[in-house]
Design a protein around this motif. Structure first.
Motif, PDB file in Angstrom:
ATOM      1  N   ALA A   1      50.316  12.744  -8.765  1.00  0.00           N
ATOM      2  CA  ALA A   1      49.096  13.472  -8.396  1.00  0.00           C
ATOM      3  C   ALA A   1      49.422  14.914  -7.999  1.00  0.00           C
ATOM      4  O   ALA A   1      48.651  15.836  -8.290  1.00  0.00           O
ATOM      5  CB  ALA A   1      48.378  12.741  -7.261  1.00  0.00           C
TER       6      ALA A   1
ATOM      7  N   ARG B   1      43.628  11.012   0.436  1.00  0.00           N
ATOM      8  CA  ARG B   1      43.064  12.022   1.349  1.00  0.00           C
ATOM      9  C   ARG B   1      43.508  13.424   0.936  1.00  0.00           C
ATOM     10  O   ARG B   1      43.921  14.221   1.777  1.00  0.00           O
ATOM     11  CB  ARG B   1      43.525  11.746   2.783  1.00  0.00           C
ATOM     12  CG  ARG B   1      43.051  10.407   3.321  1.00  0.00           C
ATOM     13  CD  ARG B   1      43.166  10.325   4.827  1.00  0.00           C
ATOM     14  NE  ARG B   1      42.587   9.098   5.312  1.00  0.00           N
ATOM     15  CZ  ARG B   1      43.268   7.968   5.503  1.00  0.00           C
ATOM     16  NH1 ARG B   1      44.566   7.931   5.262  1.00  0.00           N
ATOM     17  NH2 ARG B   1      42.647   6.894   5.927  1.00  0.00           N
TER      18      ARG B   1
ATOM     19  N   THR C   1      42.187  20.304  -8.802  1.00  0.00           N
ATOM     20  CA  THR C   1      42.372  18.936  -8.270  1.00  0.00           C
ATOM     21  C   THR C   1      41.573  17.877  -9.049  1.00  0.00           C
ATOM     22  O   THR C   1      41.652  16.694  -8.717  1.00  0.00           O
ATOM     23  CB  THR C   1      41.961  18.853  -6.776  1.00  0.00           C
ATOM     24  OG1 THR C   1      40.589  19.185  -6.678  1.00  0.00           O
ATOM     25  CG2 THR C   1      42.793  19.769  -5.908  1.00  0.00           C
TER      26      THR C   1
HETATM   27  P1  ATP Z   1      39.167  13.448  -7.854  1.00  0.00           P
HETATM   28  O1  ATP Z   1      37.771  12.939  -7.550  1.00  0.00           O
HETATM   29  O2  ATP Z   1      39.215  14.894  -8.218  1.00  0.00           O
HETATM   30  O3  ATP Z   1      39.927  12.578  -8.784  1.00  0.00           O
HETATM   31  P2  ATP Z   1      39.808  12.426  -5.259  1.00  0.00           P
HETATM   32  O4  ATP Z   1      38.908  13.011  -4.247  1.00  0.00           O
HETATM   33  O5  ATP Z   1      39.544  11.056  -5.726  1.00  0.00           O
HETATM   34  O6  ATP Z   1      39.974  13.405  -6.476  1.00  0.00           O
HETATM   35  P3  ATP Z   1      42.030  13.212  -3.552  1.00  0.00           P
HETATM   36  O7  ATP Z   1      42.030  12.329  -2.376  1.00  0.00           O
HETATM   37  O8  ATP Z   1      41.494  14.594  -3.403  1.00  0.00           O
HETATM   38  O9  ATP Z   1      41.327  12.431  -4.756  1.00  0.00           O
HETATM   39  O10 ATP Z   1      43.529  13.368  -4.121  1.00  0.00           O
HETATM   40  C1  ATP Z   1      44.246  12.262  -4.638  1.00  0.00           C
HETATM   41  C2  ATP Z   1      45.713  12.471  -4.383  1.00  0.00           C
HETATM   42  O11 ATP Z   1      46.161  13.643  -5.089  1.00  0.00           O
HETATM   43  C3  ATP Z   1      46.097  12.716  -2.930  1.00  0.00           C
HETATM   44  O12 ATP Z   1      46.276  11.514  -2.205  1.00  0.00           O
HETATM   45  C4  ATP Z   1      47.402  13.494  -3.086  1.00  0.00           C
HETATM   46  O13 ATP Z   1      48.493  12.624  -3.322  1.00  0.00           O
HETATM   47  C5  ATP Z   1      47.137  14.321  -4.352  1.00  0.00           C
HETATM   48  N1  ATP Z   1      46.598  15.636  -3.978  1.00  0.00           N
HETATM   49  C6  ATP Z   1      45.300  16.016  -3.917  1.00  0.00           C
HETATM   50  N2  ATP Z   1      45.176  17.289  -3.478  1.00  0.00           N
HETATM   51  C7  ATP Z   1      46.438  17.710  -3.269  1.00  0.00           C
HETATM   52  C8  ATP Z   1      47.015  18.938  -2.802  1.00  0.00           C
HETATM   53  N3  ATP Z   1      46.244  19.976  -2.469  1.00  0.00           N
HETATM   54  N4  ATP Z   1      48.358  19.012  -2.721  1.00  0.00           N
HETATM   55  C9  ATP Z   1      49.163  17.975  -3.061  1.00  0.00           C
HETATM   56  N5  ATP Z   1      48.688  16.787  -3.499  1.00  0.00           N
HETATM   57  C10 ATP Z   1      47.352  16.656  -3.593  1.00  0.00           C
END
Ligand code: ATP
Length: 293
Positions: A264, A204, A232
């Motif tokens: 991450a 999340r 990200t």
């Molecule tokens: P992507 O598609 O870019 O790979 P996603 O949408 O699948 O990303 P996210 O849920 O946005 O994945 O992020 C994965 C993990 O990364 C999060 O659970 C968290 O641990 C870490 N993370 C993401 N954004 C942040 C943030 N702003 N600060 C700290 N940790 C973050």
């Protein structure tokens, strides 16, 4: 144990622009960056950097040696990557404007040409307690998931990009499903809360992540580490790769989650996708520094 990955390999071409182009408009990019991406390559890099023994099953153009080289130098076994003379490596054209808006074009290329017999010798070596990662960026998902599940290999499926038909076809063979918050909502809307899988990893963003052990009826949460965010892209793949490497090593779920969250967090402080995934020693140092705070 071995972490197999039926995974996409993409070259990310990123252009910074004053604004996103309108139909018919030609724009000069302020800068350009080429890097390794694709959910598959990102997850292979993450699991290998986390210390797992990773074999990547995928394809790339013969002319793009640097792509395969980057996986090899991270410790990924690339001997089963099919090299093509007549197919482009999958790639993404990423347009970014000053407000952080983006437009992305993806060409699956070689990622969508995989054939089961190309991986015959790899498949023959899959055995119980191994993991097979897959994401919705290649073909051959159902065929390989079926073979793997029959051998008691745990199939970990990242349902991204989210496609309900693709998911429905592969789901009977999946042990762990990995989704972000948006995908989790789509999943619940389509299947309700009772998925017939062993576990669900939900990330999340800045709110952290959760692993639901659906067999044991328990849920584990980990907060995100507060960091200065640069990019990200690939954070979810970094998390998934580190988490599965932890399970593969026999870590308890909270330990695997914590290390994945740290990896991450480091990833989002760096620009790029696969190239920005940290090594295990960097992650351990980060965790040690957090314990001292
Ligand atoms: P992507 O598609 O870019 O790979 P996603 O949408 O699948 O990303 P996210 O849920 O946005 O994945 O992020 C994965 C993990 O990364 C999060 O659970 C968290 O641990 C870490 N993370 C993401 N954004 C942040 C943030 N702003 N600060 C700290 N940790 C973050």
């Amino acid at each position: 144990m071995t972490v197999w990955n039926l995974g996409s390999i993409n070259i990310d071409h990123t252009y910074h622009l004053p604004h996103l182009p309108r139909p018919g408009e030609t724009l000069s990019a302020r800068d350009y960056r080429k890097g390794l991406g694709g959910k598959g390559a990102n997850q292979s890099l993450a699991a290998a950097r986390a210390g797992a023994s990773v074999v990547h099953l995928g394809a790339a153009a013969r002319s793009d040696d640097w792509v395969v080289g980057r996986l090899t130098s991270a410790g990924v076994d690339t001997t089963h990557i099919v090299r093509h003379h007549d197919q482009a490596t999958g790639h993404a054209i990423i347009l970014l404007d000053d407000d952080g808006e983006n437009s992305i074009v993806i060409h699956g290329g070689a990622n969508r040409t995989l054939q089961q017999e190309q991986f015959k010798s790899a498949i023959a070596r899959m055995k119980g307690r191994d993991f097979l990662l897959m994401q919705n960026e290649t073909n051959l998902q159902v065929e390989l998931a079926q073979v793997a599940a029959k051998r008691a290999v745990r199939v970990v499926y990242s349902a991204a990009p989210f496609d309900i038909e693709a998911l429905r076809a592969v789901l009977p063979h999946v042990s762990i499903i990995a989704v972000n918050e948006g995908e989790a909502a789509e999943l619940t809307a389509a299947f309700g809360e009772d998925l017939a899988v062993e576990g669900m990893l939900i990330t999340r963003g800045a709110k952290g992540a959760e692993y639901r052990d659906l067999r044991g009826g328990r849920s584990f949460e980990v907060p995100a580490y507060p960091v200065e965010v640069v990019d990200t892209t690939g954070a979810g793949d970094c998390f998934a790769g580190y988490f599965i490497a932890g399970l593969d090593r026999g870590d308890d779920i909270p330990v695997a989650l914590r290390r994945a969250a740290a990896a991450a967090a480091l990833k989002v402080t760096r620009s790029g996708a696969g190239d920005a995934i940290p090594k295990l020693d960097e992650v351990e140092q980060f965790l040690a520094s957090k314990e001292q705070e």
